[in-house]
Scaffold this motif. Structure first.
Motif, PDB file in Angstrom:
ATOM      1  N   GLU A 177      29.298  43.036  48.086  1.00  0.00           N
ATOM      2  CA  GLU A 177      28.634  44.157  47.435  1.00  0.00           C
ATOM      3  C   GLU A 177      29.664  44.885  46.585  1.00  0.00           C
ATOM      4  OE1 GLU A 177      26.292  48.317  48.567  1.00  0.00           O
ATOM      5  OE2 GLU A 177      26.797  46.853  50.123  1.00  0.00           O
ATOM      6  N   ILE A 178      29.381  45.013  45.305  1.00  0.00           N
ATOM      7  CA  ILE A 178      30.349  45.578  44.381  1.00  0.00           C
ATOM      8  C   ILE A 178      30.374  47.100  44.503  1.00  0.00           C
ATOM      9  CG2 ILE A 178      31.028  45.821  41.958  1.00  0.00           C
ATOM     10  CD1 ILE A 178      29.714  43.168  41.388  1.00  0.00           C
ATOM     11  N   THR A 179      31.481  47.596  45.017  1.00  0.00           N
ATOM     12  CA  THR A 179      31.727  49.032  45.118  1.00  0.00           C
ATOM     13  C   THR A 179      33.123  49.316  44.600  1.00  0.00           C
ATOM     14  OG1 THR A 179      32.661  48.886  47.350  1.00  0.00           O
ATOM     15  CG2 THR A 179      30.257  49.181  47.170  1.00  0.00           C
ATOM     16  N   PHE A 180      33.366  50.567  44.272  1.00  0.00           N
ATOM     17  CA  PHE A 180      34.692  50.935  43.769  1.00  0.00           C
ATOM     18  C   PHE A 180      35.766  50.638  44.806  1.00  0.00           C
ATOM     19  CE2 PHE A 180      38.133  54.089  43.560  1.00  0.00           C
ATOM     20  CZ  PHE A 180      38.646  53.785  42.310  1.00  0.00           C
ATOM     21  N   GLU A 181      35.496  51.027  46.069  1.00  0.00           N
ATOM     22  CA  GLU A 181      36.467  50.813  47.123  1.00  0.00           C
ATOM     23  C   GLU A 181      36.699  49.324  47.372  1.00  0.00           C
ATOM     24  OE1 GLU A 181      38.492  52.836  48.721  1.00  0.00           O
ATOM     25  OE2 GLU A 181      37.777  54.470  47.448  1.00  0.00           O
ATOM     26  N   GLY A 182      35.602  48.539  47.263  1.00  0.00           N
ATOM     27  CA  GLY A 182      35.727  47.099  47.463  1.00  0.00           C
ATOM     28  C   GLY A 182      36.591  46.444  46.399  1.00  0.00           C
ATOM     29  N   VAL A 183      36.330  46.812  45.135  1.00  0.00           N
ATOM     30  CA  VAL A 183      37.126  46.264  44.029  1.00  0.00           C
ATOM     31  C   VAL A 183      38.580  46.721  44.153  1.00  0.00           C
ATOM     32  CG1 VAL A 183      37.449  46.268  41.525  1.00  0.00           C
ATOM     33  CG2 VAL A 183      35.146  46.117  42.485  1.00  0.00           C
ATOM     34  N   LYS A 184      38.779  47.988  44.501  1.00  0.00           N
ATOM     35  CA  LYS A 184      40.135  48.530  44.670  1.00  0.00           C
ATOM     36  C   LYS A 184      40.888  47.763  45.754  1.00  0.00           C
ATOM     37  CE  LYS A 184      42.507  52.773  46.083  1.00  0.00           C
ATOM     38  NZ  LYS A 184      42.320  54.174  46.542  1.00  0.00           N
ATOM     39  N   SER A 185      40.203  47.471  46.869  1.00  0.00           N
ATOM     40  CA  SER A 185      40.835  46.742  47.968  1.00  0.00           C
ATOM     41  C   SER A 185      41.210  45.326  47.547  1.00  0.00           C
ATOM     42  CB  SER A 185      39.890  46.708  49.174  1.00  0.00           C
ATOM     43  OG  SER A 185      40.432  45.917  50.205  1.00  0.00           O
ATOM     44  N   ILE A 186      40.300  44.643  46.881  1.00  0.00           N
ATOM     45  CA  ILE A 186      40.561  43.266  46.440  1.00  0.00           C
ATOM     46  C   ILE A 186      41.739  43.225  45.470  1.00  0.00           C
ATOM     47  CG2 ILE A 186      39.634  41.347  45.087  1.00  0.00           C
ATOM     48  CD1 ILE A 186      36.871  42.080  46.270  1.00  0.00           C
ATOM     49  N   MET A 187      41.724  44.107  44.481  1.00  0.00           N
ATOM     50  CA  MET A 187      42.778  44.107  43.475  1.00  0.00           C
ATOM     51  C   MET A 187      44.124  44.508  44.079  1.00  0.00           C
ATOM     52  SD  MET A 187      41.389  43.028  40.746  1.00  0.00           S
ATOM     53  CE  MET A 187      42.716  43.376  39.602  1.00  0.00           C
ATOM     54  N   GLY A 188      44.117  45.562  44.897  1.00  0.00           N
ATOM     55  CA  GLY A 188      45.373  46.080  45.415  1.00  0.00           C
ATOM     56  C   GLY A 188      46.052  45.169  46.409  1.00  0.00           C
ATOM     57  N   PHE A 189      45.291  44.647  47.361  1.00  0.00           N
ATOM     58  CA  PHE A 189      45.898  43.912  48.467  1.00  0.00           C
ATOM     59  C   PHE A 189      46.001  42.402  48.236  1.00  0.00           C
ATOM     60  CE2 PHE A 189      44.506  47.830  50.588  1.00  0.00           C
ATOM     61  CZ  PHE A 189      45.661  48.166  51.243  1.00  0.00           C
ATOM     62  N   TYR A 190      45.234  41.869  47.291  1.00  0.00           N
ATOM     63  CA  TYR A 190      45.207  40.413  47.154  1.00  0.00           C
ATOM     64  C   TYR A 190      45.530  39.902  45.744  1.00  0.00           C
ATOM     65  CZ  TYR A 190      42.702  40.991  51.552  1.00  0.00           C
ATOM     66  OH  TYR A 190      42.359  41.347  52.830  1.00  0.00           O
ATOM     67  N   VAL A 191      45.208  40.672  44.732  1.00  0.00           N
ATOM     68  CA  VAL A 191      45.255  40.146  43.367  1.00  0.00           C
ATOM     69  C   VAL A 191      46.464  40.627  42.574  1.00  0.00           C
ATOM     70  CG1 VAL A 191      44.004  40.008  41.170  1.00  0.00           C
ATOM     71  CG2 VAL A 191      42.738  39.922  43.331  1.00  0.00           C
ATOM     72  N   MET A 192      46.862  41.889  42.746  1.00  0.00           N
ATOM     73  CA  MET A 192      47.896  42.443  41.876  1.00  0.00           C
ATOM     74  C   MET A 192      49.260  41.785  42.078  1.00  0.00           C
ATOM     75  SD  MET A 192      46.546  44.235  39.701  1.00  0.00           S
ATOM     76  CE  MET A 192      48.117  44.501  38.896  1.00  0.00           C
ATOM     77  N   GLY A 193      49.539  41.282  43.277  1.00  0.00           N
ATOM     78  CA  GLY A 193      50.799  40.568  43.477  1.00  0.00           C
ATOM     79  C   GLY A 193      50.899  39.340  42.576  1.00  0.00           C
ATOM     80  N   PRO A 194      49.932  38.403  42.664  1.00  0.00           N
ATOM     81  CA  PRO A 194      49.959  37.244  41.770  1.00  0.00           C
ATOM     82  C   PRO A 194      49.898  37.615  40.291  1.00  0.00           C
ATOM     83  CG  PRO A 194      48.514  36.820  43.637  1.00  0.00           C
ATOM     84  CD  PRO A 194      48.920  38.264  43.730  1.00  0.00           C
ATOM     85  N   PHE A 195      49.084  38.626  39.947  1.00  0.00           N
ATOM     86  CA  PHE A 195      49.033  39.067  38.550  1.00  0.00           C
ATOM     87  C   PHE A 195      50.386  39.617  38.094  1.00  0.00           C
ATOM     88  CE2 PHE A 195      44.196  39.791  37.930  1.00  0.00           C
ATOM     89  CZ  PHE A 195      44.095  38.583  37.264  1.00  0.00           C
ATOM     90  N   ALA A 196      51.030  40.416  38.948  1.00  0.00           N
ATOM     91  CA  ALA A 196      52.337  40.982  38.596  1.00  0.00           C
ATOM     92  C   ALA A 196      53.386  39.884  38.443  1.00  0.00           C
ATOM     93  CB  ALA A 196      52.777  41.991  39.658  1.00  0.00           C
ATOM     94  N   LEU A 197      53.309  38.845  39.274  1.00  0.00           N
ATOM     95  CA  LEU A 197      54.222  37.704  39.131  1.00  0.00           C
ATOM     96  C   LEU A 197      54.050  37.050  37.773  1.00  0.00           C
ATOM     97  CD1 LEU A 197      56.166  35.480  40.094  1.00  0.00           C
ATOM     98  CD2 LEU A 197      54.205  34.364  41.194  1.00  0.00           C
ATOM     99  N   GLY A 198      52.802  36.767  37.396  1.00  0.00           N
ATOM    100  CA  GLY A 198      52.546  36.149  36.097  1.00  0.00           C
ATOM    101  C   GLY A 198      53.022  37.017  34.954  1.00  0.00           C
ATOM    102  N   ALA A 199      52.770  38.330  35.039  1.00  0.00           N
ATOM    103  CA  ALA A 199      53.181  39.245  33.980  1.00  0.00           C
ATOM    104  C   ALA A 199      54.706  39.315  33.879  1.00  0.00           C
ATOM    105  CB  ALA A 199      52.610  40.635  34.244  1.00  0.00           C
ATOM    106  N   THR A 200      55.386  39.272  35.018  1.00  0.00           N
ATOM    107  CA  THR A 200      56.856  39.313  35.015  1.00  0.00           C
ATOM    108  C   THR A 200      57.431  38.081  34.335  1.00  0.00           C
ATOM    109  OG1 THR A 200      56.827  40.560  37.092  1.00  0.00           O
ATOM    110  CG2 THR A 200      58.909  39.543  36.457  1.00  0.00           C
ATOM    111  N   ILE A 201      56.870  36.919  34.636  1.00  0.00           N
ATOM    112  CA  ILE A 201      57.346  35.689  33.992  1.00  0.00           C
ATOM    113  C   ILE A 201      57.096  35.748  32.494  1.00  0.00           C
ATOM    114  CG2 ILE A 201      57.037  33.186  33.843  1.00  0.00           C
ATOM    115  CD1 ILE A 201      56.408  33.214  36.844  1.00  0.00           C
ATOM    116  N   LEU A 202      55.912  36.251  32.097  1.00  0.00           N
ATOM    117  CA  LEU A 202      55.623  36.405  30.666  1.00  0.00           C
ATOM    118  C   LEU A 202      56.655  37.295  29.989  1.00  0.00           C
ATOM    119  CD1 LEU A 202      51.735  36.948  30.384  1.00  0.00           C
ATOM    120  CD2 LEU A 202      53.052  35.024  29.488  1.00  0.00           C
TER     121      LEU A 202
END
Length: 444
Positions: free
Chosen positions: A124-149
């Motif tokens: 169920e798409i909620t602000f808290e749900g999206v925030k949790s997914i991005m913060g705890f699971y997604v931003m690490g891999p995204f930050a790695l890719g951005a750092t390499i770029l």
């Protein structure tokens, strides 16, 4: 705008202030983030790298302060978001610069984005749900890719690594002081034969690995590259940091430090005398320090490293692979593999980034892993300056040990792996004191 030396001295002053007034950490965080955005917009590559070094070092204290409820208001995943934005802006500002791995990283990021969309469809798409997914699971891999770029093919001198170390050290400085304060009241801290969160103030694994990284950088910069005019202070920092790392009672920092530094030194096979002398001094020093620490902890430290126990990481990895087998194509979705770990009664948190990615992203995650491995291998093969190889080996091995013991809790492994993609131009005047160039030529 601050010049480089002025900025560094000002940040040291700010760090001293936030040690006494951690309520001001949010001001420190927003200040350094703003500085990073300005440097990124101006495409000032070296200053961007140094700002990222500082944020990477500061992350432990942000979390120590938040967990200890002593007034920190820095959002939990702020470093990953901040570094992602700084790196992306720098990449766009220097878009015309020659890079080798932009296309690979864009594919990697696209695969992660697909996994995010799939996860949102399952929840169920909620602000808290999206925030949790991005913060705890997604931003690490995204930050790695951005750092390499951002770091890909940026030209620096080997001496610039000394500055990077100094900025990382400045960032982690309050965390070191935090531990020293706890050391002064160590008799009041309950010593158990397990990771000591009470002493660490935050996850002992994360704290020990962050300190371990600083120790490894200092050892290589002193012995391999002679980057310090006066080595007394760096050696003092190494000893103090090692003591604090061991007193966290997390074995991850020690187990990451030894192989990464050892393999980095093995890349000089012809200089056997140098390797043997360093090894002998290191072994004697380790024996003395560890003996003292073991006595200090009433033999608890020895028990920590000798007691037989079933490491829960293997059960957690098995749970992740079960999740992947049940969801081989798109995975279980970000954060949705925890129900498999509950079956093992081992908690909800994966400690292995590779198994977590496979569990939550399926075959898409497998390709993400494959992309990172392939560009790292290609980067190592492409390195022509053999003098830089020990650093590349240390950074690479440390990153993968971190990923396999602690997943992506801190941005640190992304920073370490990102540094691998810098391009070093080496001349004599890049040293703070002149190395034995004749010896280096013979060795390589």
């Amino acid at each position: 705008m601050f010049n480089l030396n002025g900025l560094y001295l000002f940040l040291i002053f700010v760090q001293i202030v936030v040690i006494f007034f951690p309520q001001l950490l949010i001001v420190q965080a927003l200040f350094i983030f703003s500085i990073g955005l300005v440097y990124s917009f101006k495409a000032n590559d070296l200053k961007v790298i140094k700002v990222i070094s500082f944020i990477s070092g500061s992350e432990v204290y942000y979390k120590q302060s938040a967990v200890g409820a002593i007034g920190s208001s820095v959002p939990w995943e702020f470093p990953k978001y901040a570094i992602f934005l700084i790196c992306i802006l720098f990449f766009l500002s220097s878009f015309e610069s020659k890079r080798y791995y932009s296309f690979s990283i864009l594919i990697y990021s696209f695969l992660i984005f697909i996994s995010v969309l799939y996860t949102l469809l399952l929840n169920e798409i909620t602000f808290e749900g999206v925030k949790s997914i991005m913060g705890f699971y997604v931003m690490g891999p995204f930050a790695l890719g951005a750092t390499i770029l951002a770091f890909d093919n940026v030209k620096i001198s080997l001496y610039d690594f000394k500055i990077i170390i100094l900025y990382y050290a400045a960032g982690i400085f309050p965390a070191i002081i935090f531990l020293l304060k706890n050391l002064s009241i160590y008799s009041t801290i309950k010593v158990i034969v397990d990771s000591n969160k009470q002493f660490s103030g935050y996850g002992p694994i994360h704290v020990s690995l962050a300190i371990s990284f600083l120790i490894g950088l200092l050892i290589i910069s002193i012995i391999k590259y002679h980057l310090w005019k006066n080595v007394i202070l760096p050696y003092i920092v190494i000893v103090i940091s090692f003591v604090l790392m061991m007193l966290t009672f997390s074995r991850s920092g020690f187990y990451a430090l030894l192989p990464s530094v050892f393999i980095a030194f093995l890349y000089q096979p012809k200089n056997i005398k140098s390797i043997l002398s360093v090894a002998l001094i290191s072994i004697v020093s380790l024996i003395i320090i560890l003996t003292k620490l073991n006595n200090f902890t009433n033999d608890a430290l020895q028990l920590r490293y000798t007691i037989e126990e079933n490491d829960p990481r293997f059960a957690l990895m098995k749970s992740d692979f079960d999740a992947w087998l049940d969801n081989p194509v798109l995975g279980a979705g970000f954060g949705r593999a925890k129900k498999y770990r509950e079956r093992e009664n081992r908690g909800l948190v994966s400690h292995n980034e590779i198994s977590r990615v496979l569990a939550e992203q399926g075959i898409l995650g497998f390709f993400c892993i494959l992309i990172i491995l392939s560009i790292v291998i290609d980067r190592i093969k492409r390195e022509r300056l053999k003098l830089f190889m020990p650093y590349i080996l240390f950074l690479t091995i440390f990153s993968f040990i971190f990923f396999n013991s602690n997943a992506f809790r801190l941005y640190l492994p992304g920073f370490s792996l990102g540094l691998v993609f810098l391009s070093v131009n080496q001349t004599e005047n890049h040293y703070s004191r002149k190395p034995n160039l004749t010896e280096n030529k013979k060795a390589y």
